[in-house]
Design an enzyme around this catalytic site. Structure first.
Site, PDB file in Angstrom:
ATOM      1  N   SER A  28       0.830  -1.201   0.000  1.00  0.00           N
ATOM      2  CA  SER A  28       0.000   0.000   0.000  1.00  0.00           C
ATOM      3  C   SER A  28       0.868   1.255   0.000  1.00  0.00           C
ATOM      4  CB  SER A  28      -0.959  -0.044   1.194  1.00  0.00           C
ATOM      5  OG  SER A  28      -1.895   1.003   1.138  1.00  0.00           O
ATOM      6  N   ASP A  62      -9.425  -2.890  -6.257  1.00  0.00           N
ATOM      7  CA  ASP A  62      -8.827  -2.157  -5.142  1.00  0.00           C
ATOM      8  C   ASP A  62      -9.567  -0.838  -4.929  1.00  0.00           C
ATOM      9  OD1 ASP A  62      -7.105  -0.866  -3.310  1.00  0.00           O
ATOM     10  OD2 ASP A  62      -5.369  -1.915  -4.133  1.00  0.00           O
ATOM     11  N   HIS A 101      -7.412  -5.153  -1.333  1.00  0.00           N
ATOM     12  CA  HIS A 101      -6.193  -4.413  -1.017  1.00  0.00           C
ATOM     13  C   HIS A 101      -5.340  -5.084   0.067  1.00  0.00           C
ATOM     14  CE1 HIS A 101      -3.792  -0.720  -0.958  1.00  0.00           C
ATOM     15  NE2 HIS A 101      -3.804  -0.777   0.359  1.00  0.00           N
TER      16      HIS A 101
END
Length: 476
Positions: free
Chosen positions: A173, A425, A453
């Site tokens: 991320s 996502d 995610h």
């Protein structure tokens, strides 16, 4: 432009412990400058944990052989966020697979988070007025983090042979955003880069990012209400109850307030595996309280106060839009709020719809939850953020940001990059991620619509296996 001259961090302490599953964990504290370009501005501490296999050979190695065995290649895990520290190595999804591949792993808490020199409302009061606080906080983005990483690398590998001085990084991320900044300005320190949900929207303004992510949030709201159609009425009922309280808010046990807009920010969870169910469980408990008691009881209010942990991770809130200000001259100016309030589904950001009982009917539209967006309302309802509202406003209006990426450098990149990208996502838009992947020379990408995610944690073996397949396999 970031300076290329980075002085090594100073290792303050190193303490090692053996933990179950034959892991040797070392707790490391480093000292680095607050401002790498101005060492007189003071210092910060960084905390990290390294982990390697705890082995007791039948015949212990000595001398150069022992040193060589200990100097395994480094893999550095870069956590998501911004503003989140690392779990202990034995709890991390990547530890065992990375060790099985011959790495030693470093989990380094970014500046300001975890056990590194912390940033909180209390520590910021010692910095000075809101203007001084904003200046201080501006040094906690990717551009400073990659300098810290280079300083730590220089420290840990100072006596390594030349072929082992580079290290590998694994960005999840926001850790992927950090990785791309690293690739842009210090590629000479990198052997390889792994990314999961971390193909940052390089070259895109904050407004472009939120226009894309709001579209995905609308999709996730449809999925939520399709799975839990009863919550169309339940959410409206809860919102009406909150609106009817004095001042349109309910005091939370840990401080701060539950308002209707804060209720509708629970959708931050929608982008994770199991996120829809997490929100529904909370809505169900709130609905049950209202049906049985006519008010919200302490346990559910406590859960609401802790659901989105901005009070304990204030960098996440206060710098969230700044991580998209990718070059000088760009100010976020509360981009998520400005984009969202113009969308019919999120008009509640500016003006709430009629929630009176007389307006209820079976055709009422659902109230849409927002996603990974931070709004001014967060600085009105969270106790740690309320005293930082002025500093947050200053940062939102600031356009004096260093560049985060060098697209020319990414275009001539020579460091292998292996990425997992998730079509659905909600946090890192897939379309923008594809554009970024195309910018990076030599980037190999595994794409799927079967994961969300947080797949690195939810489906560790599948994700890690795919990434190492990208690294070890070949394409004819």
């Amino acid at each position: 432009m970031l300076s290329k001259v980075i002085s090594p961090a100073r290792l303050i302490t190193r303490r090692s412990h053996v933990v179950p599953d034959q892991l040797l964990v070392s707790e490391l504290f480093f000292e680095v400058p607050l401002d790498h370009a101005n060492r007189s501005a003071g210092n910060l501490q960084l905390f990290g944990r390294s982990v390697t296999k705890h082995e007791r050979p039948i015949v212990p190695l000595k001398g150069p052989d022992a040193t060589k065995a200990e100097q395994k290649p480094w893999l550095v895990y870069l956590e998501g966020g911004p503003g989140f520290g690392n779990k202990e190595p034995q709890e991390s999804p990547i530890t065992r697979m990375a060790l099985s591949r011959g790495y030693q792993v470093l989990f380094l808490d970014y500046r300001g988070v975890g056990s590194s020199t912390p940033v909180s409302a209390a520590t910021l009061r010692t910095v000075g007025n809101p203007s001084a606080q904003a200046t201080y906080l501006s040094r906690f983005r990717q551009d400073s983090i990659v300098r810290d990483l280079e300083a730590v690398r220089a420290c840990l590998t100072h006596d390594y042979p030349e072929e082992k001085k580079k290290w590998s990084i694994f960005g999840q991320s926001f850790g992927g955003f950090v990785s791309l900044t690293y690739l842009s300005f210090f590629p000479e320190g990198l052997r390889e880069v792994f990314l999961t949900g971390g193909l940052a929207p390089v070259g895109k303004a904050p407004e472009q990012v939120y226009e894309a992510t709001f579209r995905k949030v609308v999709e996730r709201n449809r999925a939520y209400y399709a799975k839990f159609p009863e919550d169309v009425k339940n959410v409206r009922r809860i919102a009406r109850f909150i609106q009817q309280q004095e001042g349109g808010r309910v005091a939370l046990p840990g401080g701060g307030f539950l308002t209707v807009p804060r209720l509708l920010t629970l959708g931050l969870a929608f982008g994770s595996h199991g996120g829809l169910d997490m929100v529904h469980a909370l809505i169900l408990k709130m609905t049950t309280d209202l049906e049985q008691f006519g008010f919200l009881d302490r346990p559910v209010l406590t859960a609401l106060g802790q659901f989105n942990p901005f009070d304990t991770h204030i960098i996440y809130a206060i710098l969230h839009e700044a991580i998209y200000c990718h070059q000088p001259g760009i100010a976020s100016n509360w981009a998520a709020f400005r984009v969202g309030k113009e969308l019919e589904s999120f008009a509640w950001l500016d003006q709430m719809p009629n929630l009176s009982p007389s307006s209820d009917n079976d055709d009422d539209p659902p109230l849409h939850f927002s996603g990974e967006m931070v709004f001014p309302l967060h600085f009105e309802t969270y106790p740690e953020l309320i005293p930082l509202k002025d500093a947050a406003d200053i940062l939102a209006s600031s356009a004096d940001w260093p560049a985060l990426y060098d697209e020319d450098q990414l275009g001539r990149n020579e460091v292998p990059v292996y990425a997992a990208s998730f079509i659905d996502d909600m946090y890192v838009d897939y379309g923008l991620a594809r554009e970024t992947a195309a910018l990076i020379r030599g980037c190999k990408v595994f794409e799927t619509n079967m994961m969300y995610h947080n797949a690195l944690r939810a489906q560790t073996n599948e994700v890690m296996g795919r990434l190492f397949q990208l690294r070890d396999g070949s394409i004819d």
